[in-house]
Design a protein around this motif. Structure first.
Motif, PDB file in Angstrom:
ATOM      1  N   THR A   1       0.832  -1.210   0.000  1.00 19.41           N
ATOM      2  CA  THR A   1       0.000   0.000   0.000  1.00 19.41           C
ATOM      3  C   THR A   1       0.866   1.259   0.000  1.00 19.41           C
ATOM      4  OG1 THR A   1      -0.213  -0.152   2.408  1.00 19.41           O
ATOM      5  CG2 THR A   1      -2.003  -1.066   1.099  1.00 19.41           C
ATOM      6  N   ALA A   2       2.203   1.094  -0.007  1.00 19.85           N
ATOM      7  CA  ALA A   2       3.106   2.251  -0.058  1.00 19.85           C
ATOM      8  C   ALA A   2       3.828   2.363  -1.385  1.00 19.85           C
ATOM      9  CB  ALA A   2       4.133   2.176   1.086  1.00 19.85           C
ATOM     10  N   VAL A   3       4.096   1.222  -2.042  1.00 18.09           N
ATOM     11  CA  VAL A   3       4.926   1.206  -3.253  1.00 18.09           C
ATOM     12  C   VAL A   3       4.182   0.476  -4.365  1.00 18.09           C
ATOM     13  CG1 VAL A   3       7.130   0.449  -4.233  1.00 18.09           C
ATOM     14  CG2 VAL A   3       7.023   1.174  -1.837  1.00 18.09           C
ATOM     15  N   GLY A   4       4.172   1.071  -5.563  1.00 18.40           N
ATOM     16  CA  GLY A   4       3.503   0.426  -6.696  1.00 18.40           C
ATOM     17  C   GLY A   4       4.288   0.610  -7.971  1.00 18.40           C
ATOM     18  N   LEU A   5       4.167  -0.358  -8.881  1.00 18.09           N
ATOM     19  CA  LEU A   5       4.910  -0.374 -10.144  1.00 18.09           C
ATOM     20  C   LEU A   5       3.931  -0.329 -11.317  1.00 18.09           C
ATOM     21  CD1 LEU A   5       7.440  -0.960 -11.976  1.00 18.09           C
ATOM     22  CD2 LEU A   5       7.129  -3.374 -11.442  1.00 18.09           C
ATOM     23  N   VAL A   6       4.205   0.566 -12.268  1.00 19.45           N
ATOM     24  CA  VAL A   6       3.497   0.543 -13.555  1.00 19.45           C
ATOM     25  C   VAL A   6       4.424  -0.119 -14.562  1.00 19.45           C
ATOM     26  CG1 VAL A   6       2.475   1.885 -15.418  1.00 19.45           C
ATOM     27  CG2 VAL A   6       2.167   2.623 -13.060  1.00 19.45           C
ATOM     28  N   PHE A   7       4.007  -1.286 -15.078  1.00 21.01           N
ATOM     29  CA  PHE A   7       4.838  -2.052 -16.008  1.00 21.01           C
ATOM     30  C   PHE A   7       4.910  -1.360 -17.368  1.00 21.01           C
ATOM     31  CE2 PHE A   7       3.430  -5.199 -12.962  1.00 21.01           C
ATOM     32  CZ  PHE A   7       4.556  -6.000 -12.773  1.00 21.01           C
ATOM     33  N   GLN A   8       5.976  -1.669 -18.103  1.00 17.49           N
ATOM     34  CA  GLN A   8       6.099  -1.154 -19.466  1.00 17.49           C
ATOM     35  C   GLN A   8       4.961  -1.694 -20.335  1.00 17.49           C
ATOM     36  OE1 GLN A   8       9.944  -1.810 -21.199  1.00 17.49           O
ATOM     37  NE2 GLN A   8       9.375  -0.975 -23.175  1.00 17.49           N
ATOM     38  N   ASP A   9       4.624  -2.964 -20.167  1.00 17.85           N
ATOM     39  CA  ASP A   9       3.550  -3.607 -20.926  1.00 17.85           C
ATOM     40  C   ASP A   9       2.264  -3.539 -20.110  1.00 17.85           C
ATOM     41  OD1 ASP A   9       1.808  -5.170 -22.323  1.00 17.85           O
ATOM     42  OD2 ASP A   9       2.998  -7.010 -22.231  1.00 17.85           O
ATOM     43  N   ALA A  10       1.344  -2.650 -20.507  1.00 20.04           N
ATOM     44  CA  ALA A  10       0.122  -2.445 -19.726  1.00 20.04           C
ATOM     45  C   ALA A  10      -0.767  -3.682 -19.703  1.00 20.04           C
ATOM     46  CB  ALA A  10      -0.653  -1.250 -20.287  1.00 20.04           C
ATOM     47  N   ASP A  11      -0.587  -4.616 -20.667  1.00 16.33           N
ATOM     48  CA  ASP A  11      -1.407  -5.838 -20.671  1.00 16.33           C
ATOM     49  C   ASP A  11      -1.197  -6.662 -19.406  1.00 16.33           C
ATOM     50  OD1 ASP A  11      -2.843  -5.631 -23.078  1.00 16.33           O
ATOM     51  OD2 ASP A  11      -1.086  -6.237 -24.217  1.00 16.33           O
ATOM     52  N   ILE A  12       0.000  -6.576 -18.815  1.00 17.10           N
ATOM     53  CA  ILE A  12       0.289  -7.316 -17.578  1.00 17.10           C
ATOM     54  C   ILE A  12      -0.570  -6.784 -16.442  1.00 17.10           C
ATOM     55  CG2 ILE A  12       2.091  -7.773 -15.839  1.00 17.10           C
ATOM     56  CD1 ILE A  12       4.148  -7.534 -18.109  1.00 17.10           C
ATOM     57  N   GLN A  13      -0.898  -5.493 -16.520  1.00 20.83           N
ATOM     58  CA  GLN A  13      -1.487  -4.789 -15.387  1.00 20.83           C
ATOM     59  C   GLN A  13      -3.014  -4.840 -15.371  1.00 20.83           C
ATOM     60  OE1 GLN A  13       1.215  -2.069 -14.586  1.00 20.83           O
ATOM     61  NE2 GLN A  13       0.366  -1.317 -12.695  1.00 20.83           N
ATOM     62  N   CYS A  14      -3.623  -4.877 -16.558  1.00 22.57           N
ATOM     63  CA  CYS A  14      -5.079  -4.724 -16.650  1.00 22.57           C
ATOM     64  C   CYS A  14      -5.751  -6.094 -16.717  1.00 22.57           C
ATOM     65  CB  CYS A  14      -5.436  -3.894 -17.880  1.00 22.57           C
ATOM     66  SG  CYS A  14      -4.724  -2.236 -17.868  1.00 22.57           S
ATOM     67  N   PHE A  15      -6.615  -6.407 -15.744  1.00 20.00           N
ATOM     68  CA  PHE A  15      -7.233  -7.742 -15.721  1.00 20.00           C
ATOM     69  C   PHE A  15      -8.712  -7.709 -15.332  1.00 20.00           C
ATOM     70  CE2 PHE A  15      -5.081  -6.889 -11.693  1.00 20.00           C
ATOM     71  CZ  PHE A  15      -6.140  -7.010 -10.792  1.00 20.00           C
ATOM     72  N   SER A  16      -9.267  -6.558 -14.979  1.00 22.27           N
ATOM     73  CA  SER A  16     -10.653  -6.488 -14.510  1.00 22.27           C
ATOM     74  C   SER A  16     -11.627  -6.381 -15.691  1.00 22.27           C
ATOM     75  CB  SER A  16     -10.833  -5.285 -13.584  1.00 22.27           C
ATOM     76  OG  SER A  16     -10.006  -5.432 -12.440  1.00 22.27           O
ATOM     77  N   PRO A  17     -12.931  -6.665 -15.455  1.00 24.18           N
ATOM     78  CA  PRO A  17     -13.895  -6.663 -16.554  1.00 24.18           C
ATOM     79  C   PRO A  17     -14.075  -5.293 -17.209  1.00 24.18           C
ATOM     80  CG  PRO A  17     -14.866  -7.602 -14.551  1.00 24.18           C
ATOM     81  CD  PRO A  17     -13.501  -7.158 -14.207  1.00 24.18           C
ATOM     82  N   THR A  18     -14.074  -4.217 -16.424  1.00 30.34           N
ATOM     83  CA  THR A  18     -14.204  -2.875 -17.000  1.00 30.34           C
ATOM     84  C   THR A  18     -13.093  -1.976 -16.449  1.00 30.34           C
ATOM     85  OG1 THR A  18     -15.577  -1.887 -15.263  1.00 30.34           O
ATOM     86  CG2 THR A  18     -16.733  -3.107 -17.008  1.00 30.34           C
ATOM     87  N   VAL A  19     -12.894  -0.853 -17.146  1.00 31.60           N
ATOM     88  CA  VAL A  19     -11.886   0.113 -16.692  1.00 31.60           C
ATOM     89  C   VAL A  19     -12.226   0.617 -15.283  1.00 31.60           C
ATOM     90  CG1 VAL A  19     -10.978   2.443 -17.120  1.00 31.60           C
ATOM     91  CG2 VAL A  19     -11.177   0.803 -19.006  1.00 31.60           C
ATOM     92  N   ARG A  20     -13.500   0.889 -15.033  1.00 33.75           N
ATOM     93  CA  ARG A  20     -13.891   1.364 -13.695  1.00 33.75           C
ATOM     94  C   ARG A  20     -13.535   0.336 -12.623  1.00 33.75           C
ATOM     95  NH1 ARG A  20     -16.886   5.450 -12.104  1.00 33.75           N
ATOM     96  NH2 ARG A  20     -17.791   5.844 -14.148  1.00 33.75           N
ATOM     97  N   ASP A  21     -13.800  -0.961 -12.907  1.00 34.49           N
ATOM     98  CA  ASP A  21     -13.443  -2.026 -11.958  1.00 34.49           C
ATOM     99  C   ASP A  21     -11.933  -2.080 -11.746  1.00 34.49           C
ATOM    100  OD1 ASP A  21     -16.080  -2.879 -11.593  1.00 34.49           O
ATOM    101  OD2 ASP A  21     -15.978  -4.266 -13.287  1.00 34.49           O
ATOM    102  N   GLU A  22     -11.187  -1.895 -12.841  1.00 39.88           N
ATOM    103  CA  GLU A  22      -9.724  -1.927 -12.762  1.00 39.88           C
ATOM    104  C   GLU A  22      -9.208  -0.859 -11.804  1.00 39.88           C
ATOM    105  OE1 GLU A  22      -6.087  -3.359 -13.441  1.00 39.88           O
ATOM    106  OE2 GLU A  22      -7.813  -4.175 -14.520  1.00 39.88           O
TER     107      GLU A  22
END
Length: 239
Positions: free
Chosen positions: A87-108
């Motif tokens: 909850t203090a440190v987060g990573l945004v990957f170069q490949d956004a496909d790794i990161q997005c997995f929820s049914p909608t953008v709002r859920d993500e």
């Protein structure tokens, strides 16, 4: 009272599973609220370094400390430490496909704040603010996997904004972004820094590095630091 570094890396060494070297003798510290650009050519170990800082892989030698505590496989096995770190440190990957997995953008965008146990009103407030910050309100009910590369990248960035982290690690955040969105991203990163957030950004984009960097860590092809110091001095030294 001496302030703890947000991130402290000491003599880091890392080899891939095939035995090839990814990082050798890397060391630097990042103070809370500092903006660090990790620069270097492809294959210099930038992405691997960010994964180590996020506790996704562990070095064979050397150490990483985050906010005064050692970051290791053993430490992250402790539930309380893991929750505090995540909850203090987060990573945004170069490949956004790794990161997005929820049914909608709002859920993500809502996933992280819900994991933190926030109430639904606060979750909704953060999601709406992140959608507005990245200009993606129109994507809110879309399926992430149906979006373009640049749209996915914006969703991935928005998803960590909703977390309100202490330290943001970003791997090539301007890849696949058009110039207008890159400008928006730079504005957001400067704003985060203004709130005292710590930024570590791996990039080959020298315009981004000049805008967001207090400090530059330059990795060479031999996967060791060539330079650690003020960003302006590194960027003005063409050789």
């Amino acid at each position: 009272l001496e302030m703890n570094a947000a991130i402290e890396v000491t003599n880091l060494k890392y080899r891939y599973h095939d035995g090839s070297e990814a990082l050798r003798g890397v060391g630097f510290s990042v103070m809370p609220g500092e903006r660090v650009g990790v620069l270097g050519p492809n294959g210099s170990g930038k992405s691997t370094l960010l994964k180590i800082l996020d506790g996704l892989v562990y070095p064979q030698k050397g150490s990483v400390r985050a906010f005064g505590s050692e970051l290791s496989e053993g430490a992250l096995a402790n539930g309380a430490f893991r929750k505090g770190f995540r909850t203090a440190v987060g990573l945004v990957f170069q490949d956004a496909d790794i990161q997005c997995f929820s049914p909608t953008v709002r859920d993500e965008l809502a996933f992280g704040p819900r994991q933190k146990g926030l109430g639904e009103n606060e979750v909704a407030r953060r999601v709406d603010a992140a959608l507005a910050a990245l200009g993606i309100e129109a994507l809110a009910e879309r399926y992430p996997y149906r979006l373009s590369g640049g749209e996915k990248k914006r969703v991935a960035l928005a998803s960590i904004l909703t977390m309100d982290l202490e330290a943001y690690l970003l791997d090539e955040p301007t890849a696949n972004l058009d110039p207008s969105t890159e400008g928006t991203l730079i504005d957001i990163l400067i704003e985060l820094a203004g709130y005292g957030k710590t930024l570590v950004v791996a990039t080959q984009d020298l315009m981004l590095a000049r805008h967001i960097g207090d400090v530059a860590v330059v990795l060479g092809r031999e996967r060791r630091p060539l330079y650690v110091g003020p960003a302006g001095r590194a960027l003005d030294d063409a050789a």
